[in-house]
Every structure is written in C-alpha cells, then in structure tokens.
Write an enzyme that holds these catalytic residues in place. Structure first.
Site, PDB file in Angstrom:
ATOM      1  N   HIS A 236      41.614  43.173  41.968  1.00  6.24           N
ATOM      2  CA  HIS A 236      41.039  41.835  41.771  1.00  6.24           C
ATOM      3  C   HIS A 236      40.135  41.775  40.544  1.00  6.24           C
ATOM      4  O   HIS A 236      39.663  40.712  40.175  1.00  6.24           O
ATOM      5  CB  HIS A 236      40.285  41.370  43.025  1.00  6.24           C
ATOM      6  CG  HIS A 236      39.027  42.107  43.308  1.00  6.24           C
ATOM      7  ND1 HIS A 236      38.922  43.098  44.248  1.00  6.24           N
ATOM      8  CD2 HIS A 236      37.797  41.989  42.776  1.00  6.24           C
ATOM      9  CE1 HIS A 236      37.689  43.558  44.290  1.00  6.24           C
ATOM     10  NE2 HIS A 236      36.973  42.893  43.391  1.00  6.24           N
ATOM     11  N   ASP A 264      45.021  45.826  46.668  1.00  7.54           N
ATOM     12  CA  ASP A 264      43.866  45.630  45.787  1.00  7.54           C
ATOM     13  C   ASP A 264      43.640  46.899  44.977  1.00  7.54           C
ATOM     14  O   ASP A 264      42.695  47.643  45.195  1.00  7.54           O
ATOM     15  CB  ASP A 264      42.616  45.263  46.574  1.00  7.54           C
ATOM     16  CG  ASP A 264      41.498  44.729  45.668  1.00  7.54           C
ATOM     17  OD1 ASP A 264      41.751  44.571  44.456  1.00  7.54           O
ATOM     18  OD2 ASP A 264      40.393  44.481  46.170  1.00  7.54           O
ATOM     19  N   GLY A 344      29.776  43.732  41.827  1.00  2.46           N
ATOM     20  CA  GLY A 344      29.756  44.645  40.700  1.00  2.46           C
ATOM     21  C   GLY A 344      30.133  46.062  41.090  1.00  2.46           C
ATOM     22  O   GLY A 344      30.512  46.872  40.247  1.00  2.46           O
ATOM     23  N   SER A 346      32.673  46.691  42.913  1.00  5.42           N
ATOM     24  CA  SER A 346      34.120  46.683  43.091  1.00  5.42           C
ATOM     25  C   SER A 346      34.813  47.696  42.199  1.00  5.42           C
ATOM     26  O   SER A 346      34.483  47.854  41.040  1.00  5.42           O
ATOM     27  CB  SER A 346      34.684  45.316  42.758  1.00  5.42           C
ATOM     28  OG  SER A 346      34.452  44.429  43.800  1.00  5.42           O
ATOM     29  N   SER A 361      37.053  47.719  47.474  1.00  2.00           N
ATOM     30  CA  SER A 361      37.729  46.422  47.409  1.00  2.00           C
ATOM     31  C   SER A 361      36.767  45.287  47.724  1.00  2.00           C
ATOM     32  O   SER A 361      36.528  44.416  46.910  1.00  2.00           O
ATOM     33  CB  SER A 361      38.906  46.390  48.383  1.00  2.00           C
ATOM     34  OG  SER A 361      39.454  45.096  48.470  1.00  2.00           O
TER      35      SER A 361
END
Length: 392
Positions: A236, A264, A344, A346, A361
């Site tokens: 993403h 993801d 952030g 992620s 994720s």
C-alpha cells in the site's frame, strides 16, 4: 548517499530492502505461500543479538537469562512445528507456543494414530485432542474469504487454541444488519466464534516527516528487509513504477512489484549509490539486529518490530493466515501480533530472534495505549517475486 555514520547508512539502505515489518500504513498510494525461499541456516552462536534480548527484557519484563531461554525455546518450537505437521497428517489440528511452559502444543483429532501422539510427546511437545482438523478449519475460513464483509467486521482467522474460526467484530457494530447477515453466513461455513475488538483495522501511511524512512510521493513508509537487488516493504506504500527516495531525499529506485489489496507486499530495486545489508535498525534503543534467515515463528512466540515512527517494540504472534478487512479491501494470509505500531511504520520489519518474519501492513491502536498489528509473511513475498533474502 552520504551519512555521518556507516552503520546508520547501512540501516537506511536496509530499510529499502527487506521485510522489516513496522506498523501498518495508510493506503498512501494504494497499496501462495512460498516455503523457505531465501531462508538461511541458523547460526550456531547466540540465539539473538543483544538488541533483541534488550527489547524483550523491556517489553516482556524478562531477565537477560529468561529472554535468552525464551528465544531458544521458541526456536525449538518452530522446528518441531514443521515436524508435527508432517507426522500428524490429516489429524493435525494446529500448533502454538505456550510462554508459561515454553513448549509447543500440538492439536490432533481423535483419529490420530497412537504412535504419532507418543512420538510427539517424546519430542517434547504437549498434545491436545480437538474436534476439528486444521484442514477443516482452513476450509471454513476460505469460505468466509469469499463472502462480502461489511466495515463492521474487522478480520477473521483460524484460532488453533480454540479450534475454531474467530471473526472479529468492531465494538458496537454487532447489531448492524449487514454484520448480522455476515455472521449468519459465516456460521453456515463451519465452526465460528465471534469476538469484539475496539476499532476497525486500518493501514498506517503517513505524510512526509523526518527519520530514517523512505518516501514515495508525499507518503512515508519503512523499509522491511534487504533482498539481493533491493528491499521488500508494504504494497500500500506504492504502485509498480513509483519512484522511491531515501531519508536524505536522494533517489533509491522504483517499485518493481506491488500488490494491495488482496495482498500487502511490494519490492523496490536499489541503486544510485544505495546498497543492501542484512540488518534491522535498532534506532539507538537497541543495537542493530543481523538477519540470518526466515524460519517462521509459531503462534504464541515473541516477536519484535522496527519502524521509522515508533522504532522498536515487541509482542507475541496471535494468529496466522488472518484475513483483514481494510476499507480499501480485504488482505489475505496476514499474521496478527500484539505489537503496537503507528503511521509511517508501514512496511517495516518484524523479526523473531535473528529470523525475518514479515513486513508491517496495518492494525489498530498506537504505542501509547496499545493495539494490534498485522504483517505480511516474508516467505510469501520472496516466493511471489523470486527474491532471495540478504542474510548475514
């Protein structure tokens, strides 16, 4: 790329390569299970670096000796889990690590061969007889994956400890007509237990801020793990072809593969003066952690996460193969943890001992009040793109 300290530079480069599992990230820009692709043999030395041991002492309240003993027990359990699956065959009902006994518990159905049960116990595992096999539960969960889930349903997965498929419903939404309809259809698919969670699952993207992240457009994410030729991260965080910049604004590479929703995960090639290293950044909280392989930790095992927003945090593996119902669509085959994360984080690294586990994720909550975070398993990413994990 310039940096005052080589170690930090290596970490920054790592952030662009790996499977660091930090915390979920918002769909900043939209964001098969492969066996052990890229997995390296374990080192014969200490079970983990001082970095991980320090983090476990802090987050679990363990003494140095107990933290090291826990990691050693979890490594034995991870090895035994694979053997148990093969030995039990169709009678296998799942397995999980019990932190109190520091043993792997293996569930089997009543038709399990008596000699198999004896062998499991003699290997050091505890054995529990259950009603449903793992195959039956996986089939029921797969039927739920084909349903159209409303926003009030957060996620669902097989819980081997309860021998059922658990459906997580957002608090206050259980009376919603669409949620009730989904639960009715879910119960027809197989054994289902409904639990309530405080908030809906969400990805954790963030606007451009400082730190040791990477940037794509106006979104900041975290590097997961280094692979040969680049690093892995969350899907993403960017789409195929999207340009990626480092902490200093310099060009790193581009997204070579990306999938979200459904999955993801993504990978970014590395060049232009950047390089890959088998390291997970400790952010000064703990020393940097070397990556030596990607053997999968069992449910119940301890796990730690590194991300550019909240840095190092530890928790436990709560569930595997969970389907998470984000607002952008469902994402499958996720692992749920009790580790916190924030925007952030992620794409950052999840690691157990010195073994890479996956990339962050999304989730719910924060690192002040607590929460849960999901990661996409690293071996699935390696297998999907034919990548090799960069290991020490």
């Amino acid at each position: 790329m310039r940096r005052t300290r080589l170690t930090h530079a290596c970490v920054a480069a790592l952030l662009m390569i790996g499977s660091w599992t930090a915390a979920g990230t918002l769909p900043a820009s939209a964001s098969d299970t492969a066996g052990s692709a890229g997995s390296a043999a374990r080192a014969d030395s200490a079970p983990a670096s001082a970095a991980l041991l320090q983090a476990m002492q802090r987050d679990f309240g363990l003494s140095p000796a107990r933290a090291e003993a826990r990691l050693a027990a979890e490594q034995r359990a991870a090895d035994l889990e694979t053997e148990a699956l093969e030995a039990a065959g169709s009678a296998y009902g799942g397995a999980w690590f019990d932190a109190k006994s520091e043993k792997l518990t293996v569930a089997v159905t009543s038709d399990a061969d008596a000699s198999t049960v004896r062998d499991l116990r003699s290997s050091g595992a505890a054995v529990r007889v259950v009603e449903h096999s793992a195959r039956q539960l996986d089939a029921a969960k797969a039927r739920l994956d084909r349903l159209d889930a409303p926003s009030g349903v957060s996620s669902w997965s097989v819980d081997p400890t309860a021998n059922t498929v658990v459906v997580n419903v957002v608090e206050g939404e259980r009376a919603d007509n669409d949620v009730r309809r989904f639960l009715s259809e879910a119960r027809e698919a197989g054994p289902v237990t409904v639990r309530t969670v405080e908030a809906a699952a969400e990805t954790f993207a963030a606007g451009t801020v400082g730190g040791d992240p990477y940037y794509t457009g106006n979104v900041r994410c975290s590097i997961g793990f280094s692979v040969h030729g680049g690093f892995v991260t969350a899907g993403h965080c960017g789409g195929v072809g999207g340009q990626v910049r480092g902490w200093d604004g310099s060009y790193i590479g581009n997204f070579q593969g990306s999938s979200f929703p459904g999955d993801d995960y993504a990978w970014v090639n590395v060049g232009s003066g950047w390089w890959t290293v088998p390291v997970v950044l400790g952010w000064g909280t703990v020393s940097d952690q070397l990556v030596r392989g990607s053997n999968e930790a069992p449910v119940g095992a301890s796990i730690c996460r590194s991300g550019s927003t909240t840095h190092w945090h530890c928790g436990r593996v709560l569930a595997k193969n969970e389907t998470v119902n984000y607002s952008q669509g469902a994402v499958h085959q996720m692992t749920k943890t009790s580790v916190c994360a924030e925007p952030g984080d992620s794409g950052g690294s999840f690691i157990s001992g010195d073994q890479a586990q996956g990339v962050t994720s999304g989730g719910w909550g924060n690192c002040s009040g607590g929460g849960e975070t999901w990661f996409q398993p690293i071996n699935e990413i390696l297998g999907r793109y034919g990548l090799t994990l960069h290991t020490a």
